[in-house]
Design a protein around this motif. Structure first.
Motif: not given
Length: 331
Positions: A87-90, A131-135
Motif C-alpha cells: 500500500f501507499s496512501v495519503r 497529509g502524512i504519506a504512508v507505505e
C-alpha cells in the motif's frame, strides 16, 4: 502509488487502511486499484466516500459497513480470506484505527518516522495525521482479519485541543483501553439500528478526539504553543507551491522551504491558517486546473499543469473540492 495486491484471491476492501484513507494515494482526489492477477475483471477510480471494490473470479467474502457525516466517517471492514498486499496512501483527513490483525510479517513506513514491523496487532491503534504519506506491505495469517477506522475532518478538532502536537505526529501501534471502548460503541452503532446514527457517530467522534488528545497529553511532555508563521514565510510557501505545482510536493519539501521539521511546520501552518498544508496544496491544484481549463486547455493538459496524475483524478478533485466538473468550465 497504488495498492498492488500480490494474490488474486481478495476482492478489494482493504482492511488496514480503508477507502477514505486511501482515496488520495495518487495525489488529491482518487485512487487506482488493480490486481496483479490476469483474472481481475475490472477496476475503479475511487473518490471521496466511495467503496473500494475490485472483483476477481475467485470469491472472497468481505463485509464492510460505514456511516459518514461532514465531520467524521466511521467504518468497519472484515475479511475471511486475506491475501498479501502493498500500500501507499495519503489523505487530507486524520485517521484513527483499531486493528484486529495478525500478520506473518509486515512493514509500515510513515513519512518522517522509522519503519515499523507489525505481527500481532490485535487491540492496537494507529493514528495518522492528515497529509502524512504512508507505505508498506503485509503478509496476513489465514485467520479472519478486521479493522475499525474513524476518519476525522481536521476542522472537527476543537480549538481547545487542535494546538496540541499530537495532531501532527503519527502514533503507531499503541494501546488505549479508553479508545478501545469508544470503538466498541462505534461498532455497535454500525451493526445495530439505533435512531439518529449520524448524531451518535458525531458524538462518539468527539469523544474519540478528546480521549486521544488527553491520552497524548498525559503521555508526553508539555508542549509550548506553536508560533504563527510570518507573512513573508507564508508568501515563500505560496511561491514554492506555485513554482512546483506541476510536480509531486511532499510535506518535507514544504517544511524545508522554512528550514523546519515536518511536524513543527504542520503545527505552525495550521496555527496560522486554520488548515493543513496538504489542504492548501489541494486547493491550489484545483485553482490551477480551473485556470488552465478556462484558458481553453484540454482536460489532460490542465491535469498535468496542476500536478494531477490524469484528467480523471482532476475531475474527481474538482467535484469534491469545488462541486464542479471540467465540462462545467468554458474557455
Amino acid at each position: 502509488m497504488i495498492y498492488r495486491f500480490l494474490s488474486n484471491a481478495f476482492s478489494a476492501a482493504i482492511y488496514v487502511i480503508s477507502a477514505e484513507w486511501a482515496r488520495l494515494s495518487f495525489g488529491p482526489g482518487s485512487l487506482i486499484l488493480f490486481s496483479l492477477s490476469e483474472r481481475a475483471e475490472r477496476y475503479w477510480l475511487v473518490a471521496k466516500h466511495s467503496i473500494i471494490d475490485l472483483t476477481l473470479k475467485r470469491r472472497t467474502k468481505v463485509v464492510r459497513s460505514e456511516i459518514g457525516t461532514p465531520a467524521y466517517t466511521v467504518e468497519h471492514v472484515e475479511t475471511t480470506n486475506p491475501v498479501d498486499y502493498e500500500f501507499s496512501v495519503r489523505s487530507d483527513r486524520h485517521f484513527l484505527a483499531l486493528h484486529d490483525l495478525v500478520f506473518d510479517d509486515g512493514l509500515m513506513r510513515v513519512e518522517g518516522e522509522k519503519p515499523r514491523r507489525g505481527r500481532d496487532l490485535r487491540e492496537t491503534l494507529t493514528f495518522l495525521p492528515a497529509g502524512i504519506a504512508v507505505e508498506g506491505w503485509c503478509k496476513p495469517t489465514d485467520r479472519p482479519q478486521a479493522f475499525s477506522a474513524l476518519y476525522i475532518e481536521p476542522d472537527a478538532v476543537s480549538e481547545a485541543v487542535q494546538g496540541q502536537s499530537c495532531w501532527s505526529r503519527p502514533e503507531i501501534y499503541f494501546q488505549s483501553p479508553a479508545l478501545l471502548g469508544v470503538f466498541t460503541q462505534l461498532r455497535e452503532v454500525l451493526k445495530g439500528a439505533p435512531p439518529f446514527k449520524e448524531l451518535l457517530v458525531d458524538s462518539l467522534g468527539q469523544v474519540a478526539v478528546a480521549t486521544f488528545a488527553s491520552l497524548q497529553s498525559a503521555n508526553g511532555p508539555a508542549v509550548r504553543p506553536d508560533r504563527k508563521l510570518e507573512r513573508l514565510e507564508l508568501q515563500r510557501i505560496d511561491a514554492y507551491l506555485r513554482e512546483n505545482i506541476a510536480h509531486d510536493i511532499r510535506l518535507d519539501d514544504m517544511a524545508g522551504v522554512l528550514g523546519m521539521s515536518k511536524f513543527h511546520f504542520i503545527r505552525c501552518y495550521r496555527a496560522t491558517t486554520g488548515r493543513t498544508p496538504y489542504r492548501s496544496l489541494l486547493d491550489l491544484r484545483c485553482q490551477v486546473a480551473v485556470d488552465a481549463l478556462t484558458s481553453g486547455r484540454a482536460a489532460g493538459e490542465a491535469a498535468v499543469a496542476a500536478g494531477f496524475e490524469n484528467a480523471a483524478q482532476m475531475s474527481r478533485s474538482l467535484r469534491a473540492t469545488l462541486g464542479i466538473l471540467p465540462r462545467d468550465i468554458r474557455g
